[in-house]
Design a protein around this motif. Sequence first.
Motif, mmCIF file in Angstrom:
data_model
loop_
_atom_site.group_PDB
_atom_site.id
_atom_site.type_symbol
_atom_site.label_atom_id
_atom_site.label_comp_id
_atom_site.label_asym_id
_atom_site.label_seq_id
_atom_site.Cartn_x
_atom_site.Cartn_y
_atom_site.Cartn_z
ATOM 1 N N PRO A 223 0.899 -1.140 -0.103
ATOM 2 C CA PRO A 223 0.051 0.127 -0.017
ATOM 3 C C PRO A 223 0.849 1.190 -0.120
ATOM 4 O O PRO A 223 1.937 1.149 0.622
ATOM 5 N N TYR A 224 0.311 2.320 -0.755
ATOM 6 C CA TYR A 224 1.196 3.567 -0.766
ATOM 7 C C TYR A 224 2.292 3.605 -1.831
ATOM 8 O O TYR A 224 2.716 4.555 -2.116
ATOM 9 N N ILE A 225 2.942 2.300 -2.004
ATOM 10 C CA ILE A 225 4.272 2.191 -2.621
ATOM 11 C C ILE A 225 4.189 1.650 -4.127
ATOM 12 O O ILE A 225 4.518 2.276 -4.863
ATOM 13 N N SER A 226 3.587 0.311 -4.114
ATOM 14 C CA SER A 226 3.613 -0.327 -5.479
ATOM 15 C C SER A 226 1.973 -1.042 -5.351
ATOM 16 O O SER A 226 1.978 -2.107 -5.810
ATOM 17 N N GLU A 227 1.264 -0.193 -4.926
ATOM 18 C CA GLU A 227 -0.234 -1.053 -5.120
ATOM 19 C C GLU A 227 -0.906 -0.157 -6.152
ATOM 20 O O GLU A 227 -1.059 1.193 -6.075
ATOM 21 N N ILE A 228 -1.402 -0.915 -7.057
ATOM 22 C CA ILE A 228 -2.188 -0.203 -8.559
ATOM 23 C C ILE A 228 -3.427 -0.109 -8.103
ATOM 24 O O ILE A 228 -4.185 -0.882 -7.077
ATOM 25 N N ALA A 229 -4.203 0.918 -8.873
ATOM 26 C CA ALA A 229 -5.703 1.150 -8.426
ATOM 27 C C ALA A 229 -6.534 -0.189 -8.895
ATOM 28 O O ALA A 229 -7.340 -0.418 -7.952
ATOM 29 N N VAL A 234 -10.138 -4.592 -6.672
ATOM 30 C CA VAL A 234 -10.491 -6.073 -6.092
ATOM 31 C C VAL A 234 -10.507 -6.242 -4.480
ATOM 32 O O VAL A 234 -11.247 -6.972 -4.133
ATOM 33 N N ALA A 235 -9.717 -5.411 -3.897
ATOM 34 C CA ALA A 235 -9.968 -5.648 -2.485
ATOM 35 C C ALA A 235 -11.240 -4.972 -2.065
ATOM 36 O O ALA A 235 -11.885 -5.695 -1.212
ATOM 37 N N LYS A 236 -11.843 -3.802 -2.779
ATOM 38 C CA LYS A 236 -13.102 -3.598 -2.125
ATOM 39 C C LYS A 236 -14.171 -4.515 -2.594
ATOM 40 O O LYS A 236 -15.033 -4.804 -1.815
ATOM 41 N N LEU A 237 -13.971 -5.069 -3.383
ATOM 42 C CA LEU A 237 -14.838 -6.081 -3.965
ATOM 43 C C LEU A 237 -14.873 -7.615 -3.191
ATOM 44 O O LEU A 237 -16.079 -7.917 -2.689
ATOM 45 N N GLU A 238 -13.723 -7.806 -2.692
ATOM 46 C CA GLU A 238 -13.625 -8.865 -1.561
ATOM 47 C C GLU A 238 -14.434 -8.374 -0.531
ATOM 48 O O GLU A 238 -14.774 -9.526 0.365
ATOM 49 N N GLN A 239 -14.282 -7.182 0.030
ATOM 50 C CA GLN A 239 -15.511 -6.901 1.215
ATOM 51 C C GLN A 239 -16.921 -6.596 0.715
ATOM 52 O O GLN A 239 -17.586 -6.219 1.456
ATOM 53 N N TYR A 240 -17.028 -6.871 -0.591
ATOM 54 C CA TYR A 240 -18.405 -6.706 -1.053
ATOM 55 C C TYR A 240 -18.626 -5.135 -0.943
ATOM 56 O O TYR A 240 -20.024 -4.752 -1.273
ATOM 57 N N ASP A 241 -17.778 -4.239 -1.162
ATOM 58 C CA ASP A 241 -18.203 -2.979 -1.348
ATOM 59 C C ASP A 241 -18.378 -2.422 -2.819
ATOM 60 O O ASP A 241 -17.401 -2.050 -3.115
ATOM 61 N N TYR A 242 -19.322 -2.860 -3.323
ATOM 62 C CA TYR A 242 -19.400 -2.652 -4.781
ATOM 63 C C TYR A 242 -19.348 -0.995 -5.163
ATOM 64 O O TYR A 242 -18.695 -0.701 -6.100
ATOM 65 N N ALA A 243 -20.046 -0.328 -4.321
ATOM 66 C CA ALA A 243 -20.111 1.089 -4.866
ATOM 67 C C ALA A 243 -18.472 1.641 -4.709
ATOM 68 O O ALA A 243 -18.150 2.351 -5.509
#
Lengths: 276, 285, 347
Positions: A223-229, A234-243
């Motif tokens: 995170p903050y260094i080599s994490e792409i958008a 995908v991370a949000k999706l895995e938490q079911y945060d679709y919006a």
Amino acid sequence: MSQFKAHSVLPGFNLALGFTLLYLSLIVLIPLSALFFKTATLGWGGFWEVVTGERVLAALRVTFVTSFAAAVINALFGLIVAWVLVRYRFPGKRIVDALVDLPFALPTAVAGIVLATLYAPNGWLGQHFAAHDIKVAYTPLGIVVALTFIGLPFVVRTVQPVLADVEAEVEEAAASLGAGRWDVFRRVIFPAIYPALLTGFALAFARAIGEYGSVIFIAGNMPYISEIAPLLIVAKLEQYDYAGATAIAVAMLLISFALLLSINALQWWSSRRGGR
Amino acid sequence: MSIAKLNNQATLCRRISTCESSGVTLLLITVALSYLVLFLGLPLLAVFVEAFSKGWALYWAALQEPDAWSAIQLTLIAAAISVPANLVFGVAAAWAIAKFEFKGKSLLITLIDLPFAVSPVVSGLVFVLLFGAQGWFGPWLQAHDIKLIFAVPGIVLATIFVTFPFIARELIPLMQAQGKEEEEAAVSLGASGWQTFHRVTLPIIAPGVVAAALFAFAVSFDQFVISYFLAPPGVSTLPVEIYAAIRKGFTPEVNAVSAALVTLAIKSLVEWQARRSGEPLHGAH
Amino acid sequence: MSITIENLNKSFGAYKALDNINLEVNSGELLALLGPSGCGKTSLLRIIGGMELADTGKLLFHGEDVRQRDARERNVGFVFQHYALFRHMTVFENVAFGLRVKPKKERHSEAEIKRRVHELLSLVQLDFLHDRYPAQLSGGQRQRIALARALAVEPKILLLDEPFGALDAQVRKELRRWLRRLHDELHITSIFVTHDQEEALEVADRVVVMNKGRIEQVGTPDEVYAAPATPFVYQFIGNVNLFHSRDHAPWTEHHGDAVAYVRPHDIDISVLPQDDTALPVEVKLVRAIGSVVRVEVAADDSSELIEIELSRERFDAAPLANGDRVFIRPRQFRVFETGEQHEFSAT
């Protein structure tokens, strides 16, 4: 003068454009509009909150900066490759020519893994970098490497045919007027291939922004260094945060669209000036 | 003497006045090849070395697994449907963009490019939003008992989306270079729109169309993320196979399958290259 | 078929390509549109052929308005500047194209198509090339195939865009005689565009001289050469000497600011002044070119050279040498007010 289309005797414009727009709508525009509608459930404030989150901003920055860097590298070296392929004869040229397209076909995950192993500190190439204290894999530099790989064919393939079309007479005329080789390139050849180079750059840039498979294996995803958008999506999706996921997607889409549109407009303008 | 000789050998150019010196020539070739080796040659070599590190037997065994087979089939089906669909679109779009002047052309080209910039993750998400159980068309699809997402049609649709720009982008410059005098001649001789297209335009661009199709075919192999989102649990495409195997660790099996894919891709690319450099049979000039 | 053009206008953006064109083309004649590049001649041709649309004005074929008819319905044969032969078809198939794309009920049998194509290929004297591809032909051959292809559909009007522009001088000369003979055989109303005055004068029945989107003069080759209507035509067709009335052209008996135009072969030279308006000059250069002798002279107070052409006979009767002091006087001239002069500044 204010008409939408210049007169032409060739038939089929309405049919062709109509079909193009229909297909474009069905396959691209309507699906993408789903993103906007989903994001709209967040409201303007919610959207703004998501996309201005520190981690999201960092990820967007990583995505666009590395994509831009890779596209620049590809523009420069792709131009040289196109030049060499068009102008020179050397053993194995045809094979090299065919291989240029390989990044289009190699599953990007495979590309990512292979690049990661090559550039890891103990890999074939990585060990040489490691000797100089340069880390490639699992850093933003690694992302640039992967994005360079997947965007490599674009510039070569757009510049190649145009370069082959540059008339020998024009070059000879310039040379006979006393221009040196570098002058001929800078003043005669480059202006001719510039629009194509821009197109290739735009495509490589776009492809890099959208890339996922190869990057996640080489990026290290810190995170903050080599994490792409896209990874955040995908991370949000895995938490079911679709919006939330769509909000990031919409932000990416809008930025890419604006960038692509300005590059294409620049390309259109410069090719018009050059009489194509 | 030696410089002239090298120039003759190493370059295609017709006259010395428009040639670089042999030093520059060598330098450019070296730079180009180093770049290609570094970013292309070595990764490729690594794939094959790993694939065959345990010998041919394992390679064959890996390919013979039923999972791998069904994956190959699904990949081929998706390609077989998406390529012709995009081909029709590509030809129509190229005709409109290359042969006519109209307002908003840059915008249209940008929209065609857009799928390039859409992360496969996002496109997977989009199709879930549209056709998933909670999606716009989800309830309707369920009511009519149509399975789109997590089934073959979903994968086909996603493949179409991702390979969408490739053919159009390949054909537009080709048609632009061809000009429109020949079509105008056909029209002045009384040919209808369809006759002009299929008797004059199509034969001229045919090699390019075939090439673009092969190309799109190769590209459509590469849709693992999308497939990962959309494929049903039992069905998987080749890239998903690979992805799943990768998750378990870097095995020779993975590399065997990739090598097979790569070989197939190279074959179609070489074919493509041969056709594109082959020019139409009887060149204009 | 006759063609009538009335008040035709065409602009590309701010650029006026055709400015109020009026023209009558007689049935069966061979007409040349002559002018410098950018004068609008090709635009006019393309509008007649239906390749482009005029902004305003009338276009009638045999009295019938054809503006609403698109190119394929106009029954016009068009020969393109770069021929536009179909590169993927043989010569035979190129010529047969127009016959093959006819609607089913009008289409001829295969045997009839074959017969007609061979007849046309014989007409252009290239039947022996019928199975070649365009890339294998010379420029002159392509030109003739393009013509045969246009003639195959039996057009009522034949339009040719710079038909000889891309050919070398020798082939060019041959082809234009051949085109003239062909036209005399077929009598199709034909219009061709050219920037080469010699070509227009030699081939056409009538010549339309155009400049900056306007028609300067319409007339037989003899008329436009012998009696140019405007300074532009004077300068564009043939050589001409300009005399500014105030200084060097007292014989014009013109008192305002005007310029007299005199053809080189319309000037008399004599050792003694012909009358009191004769201009004293000095011979600067004498050069025999084939059957004529070209003499360049200059008035005493001017460095501007005046060109004179004499027949060899006439020159031999009174030979001249550099430095001779003589008098000149035009036999024929035309005076234009200076106000009109801006017309030909473009040349």
